[in-house]
Design a protein around this motif. Sequence first.
Motif, mmCIF file in Angstrom:
data_model
loop_
_atom_site.group_PDB
_atom_site.id
_atom_site.type_symbol
_atom_site.label_atom_id
_atom_site.label_comp_id
_atom_site.label_asym_id
_atom_site.label_seq_id
_atom_site.Cartn_x
_atom_site.Cartn_y
_atom_site.Cartn_z
ATOM 1 N N UNK A 100 65.585 41.199 34.416
ATOM 2 C CA UNK A 100 64.947 40.437 35.487
ATOM 3 C C UNK A 100 64.747 41.294 36.731
ATOM 4 N N UNK A 101 65.699 42.198 37.019
ATOM 5 C CA UNK A 101 65.531 43.093 38.168
ATOM 6 C C UNK A 101 64.357 44.042 37.973
ATOM 7 N N UNK A 102 64.087 44.387 36.701
ATOM 8 C CA UNK A 102 63.005 45.333 36.419
ATOM 9 C C UNK A 102 61.626 44.681 36.473
ATOM 10 N N UNK A 103 61.574 43.363 36.405
ATOM 11 C CA UNK A 103 60.298 42.664 36.439
ATOM 12 C C UNK A 103 59.836 42.452 37.869
ATOM 13 N N UNK A 104 58.521 42.391 38.085
ATOM 14 C CA UNK A 104 58.027 42.059 39.422
ATOM 15 C C UNK A 104 58.532 40.679 39.849
ATOM 16 N N UNK A 105 58.904 40.517 41.104
ATOM 17 C CA UNK A 105 59.436 39.219 41.555
ATOM 18 C C UNK A 105 58.491 38.055 41.284
ATOM 19 N N UNK A 106 57.177 38.313 41.387
ATOM 20 C CA UNK A 106 56.212 37.233 41.139
ATOM 21 C C UNK A 106 56.299 36.721 39.704
ATOM 22 N N UNK A 107 56.525 37.634 38.768
ATOM 23 C CA UNK A 107 56.620 37.231 37.367
ATOM 24 C C UNK A 107 57.876 36.396 37.143
ATOM 25 N N UNK A 108 58.981 36.825 37.779
ATOM 26 C CA UNK A 108 60.229 36.062 37.644
ATOM 27 C C UNK A 108 60.055 34.666 38.237
ATOM 28 N N UNK A 109 59.472 34.601 39.428
ATOM 29 C CA UNK A 109 59.285 33.302 40.086
ATOM 30 C C UNK A 109 58.375 32.394 39.274
ATOM 31 N N UNK A 110 57.254 32.928 38.823
ATOM 32 C CA UNK A 110 56.306 32.109 38.058
ATOM 33 C C UNK A 110 56.911 31.667 36.735
ATOM 34 N N UNK A 111 57.697 32.540 36.115
ATOM 35 C CA UNK A 111 58.347 32.184 34.866
ATOM 36 C C UNK A 111 59.316 31.030 35.066
#
Length: 685
Positions: A159-170
């Motif tokens: 999750x740290x490696x993913x863009x924050x927008x992707x984490x939030x949208x997911x």
Amino acid sequence: MLRRAATPAHPDPGSMESTTPIAPSSPVELEVRRLRQLQMEGRHADALQGAQALVNDWPENRDVLLIEAISQRHLLRIPEALATLDRLERRQPRFSRQHQERGLCHVALRDAPRAIEAFLRGVNINPALPQSWSMLEGLYRLTGDAQNAATAAAHVATLKALPPEVVTATSLFSDGELTPAEQIIRAFLLRCGDHPEAMRLLAKIGMAQDVLDDAEVLLEAVLILAPDYRAARCDYAQTLVNRHKHPQAREQIQQLLDLDPGNLDYRALAAANAVGLGEHDKAIGLYRDMLIDAPGSPDVHLWIAHALKTVGQVPEAVDAYRAAAAARPDFGDAYWSLANLKMYRFGDDEMTRMRAKEASPTTAPADRYHLCFALGKALEDRGAFAESWRYYERGNALKRAENRYRPEVFEINTAQQIEVCTRDFFRRRAGWGDPRHDPIFILGLPRSGSTLLEQILASHTQVEGTQELPDVQRIVLEMQGRDPDLDHPRYPTALAEMTAEDFLRLGETYLADTRAYRTDRPFFIDKMPNNFRHIGLIQLMLPNARIIDARREPMACCFSNLKQLFANGQEFTYGVQDIARYYRTYLELMRHWDDVLPGRILRVHHEDVVADLDGSVRRMLDYCGLAFEPACIDFHKTQRSVRTPSSEQVRQPIFRDGLDQWKKYEPWLDPLRSALGDALVRHAD
């Protein structure tokens, strides 16, 4: 072992940490944002006061209840926070953030086992909860579980490696907030370009919204960028199955099984695809193998029951449905599936359990309306018609509330069909399309007797009975294009722009794509009821196909639809006004087809088939150019798979009891009679 919804390498884009919509517009959304800001500033007493004031006016709002629980925890009022979370769970059992908050409460109470349980429930709904994974990592280390601690740490790192927008949208997607999730992920992709995880998430949003063509294109692109991305390939295969592209889906599923033959998700997809291809015995074998590895799975019991019912193994199907209900006592689909056998009768103990689960505040909405329809049928069988009707009404209201049906869309389309498809329009296109005679289209409204007509004709040695084939609808969707304007659609106006070669290609494609459902019989049946909306298209691409309009008296037909819960589609059947408007518009469109294509369509009234089976059978066979065969009269003896709600009825001789079944509910059907108006007379034309 730690259960997880996705591997560390590719977390499922169905979760996110934030649940705040991008642009709140309602007063409650603005107030929720203000209260969250108070919490960020550490002003939990003020936030709690504001949330409790909001709860009085918005008792069902999950964000308000979550704010209340979070502030109670920060103020060390843990028992109150847990009580608030209990109220929230009764309303939103699959809201991941409330499980995370419960875990934090148990951490405050130093109760590691309950904290772990709560965090696990959260991440199995929403694998993009960084705080939950971090807490799990620490709790597992504290309890000496190094293996699960390492797994949780891997999720944290992913999750740290993913863009924050992707984490939030997911996270938003996982908690059912599709619109803000889509806004975030589209903006991210426009700014950053191709990103496999973001593209997969956008595809999953499309799948959830039934925009399957976009999802298919997106997932194809993901697999070009990341061909080893198994989760994306699994989504792609599921999309192909949902689009009834079963041969293509089989190729994708086989690739997955070659890599991981024991994976239950892949095996379930393989079985579902086998059902789609009509390979029911193969599907039953796959499900039986799955039950060896997952004997307590309610879903697998349900799936195998559906397959057994389809091939006529009803006692075995009953046992499997009961096993599904035993594995999950609030499993509404299991009870409705038993009721949908039509011949099944519920015992007193089953009725008691069904009533209790339907009334329970923890029962999910989908389970609740399944139980309502099951109770409606069970009480109908017992002659308790007033109470039965109340459950049917409740089930319809719950189902109608979740769908997006707009009757005016169908009415606009009908007006355009009438405007475009004139007699002169067809005269100038005479001879266009593929000239083969193979298809027999049986169409009309659901619950109009079409399955009976299919069973009669499929009993003939020259005719293949297939299923409700989606191919015509798929052609229409392709004509409409991406992001169709439902108020000003490209179809049917696009028909006037197409050439003879276009329609020849469409006819050839239709026959090629439907070949997977056929054997060597020269004729086959396509029994998709809603194809009556596309008779003009059928005429242009398959001018020699037979078309049979299955029609039923409107009160009987509409009532039968109102008490039927369909597996998918048919959204117009969940309200008296909707089904009446649909029936009236159906009559209007069929009258138009009769005017512009005189003699082209054979109309078969269900009441005539019941009154004179022999005469009706001979009339249909003559229309189809088929010699009479006695097996068509003894249709109930024909052994074949039947996938519609009438599957058990067509395995019995014809009986008259069903014709006037609606009259037992006549005291409650005045609104339907009024809404149908002159259709009560016009249907006989």
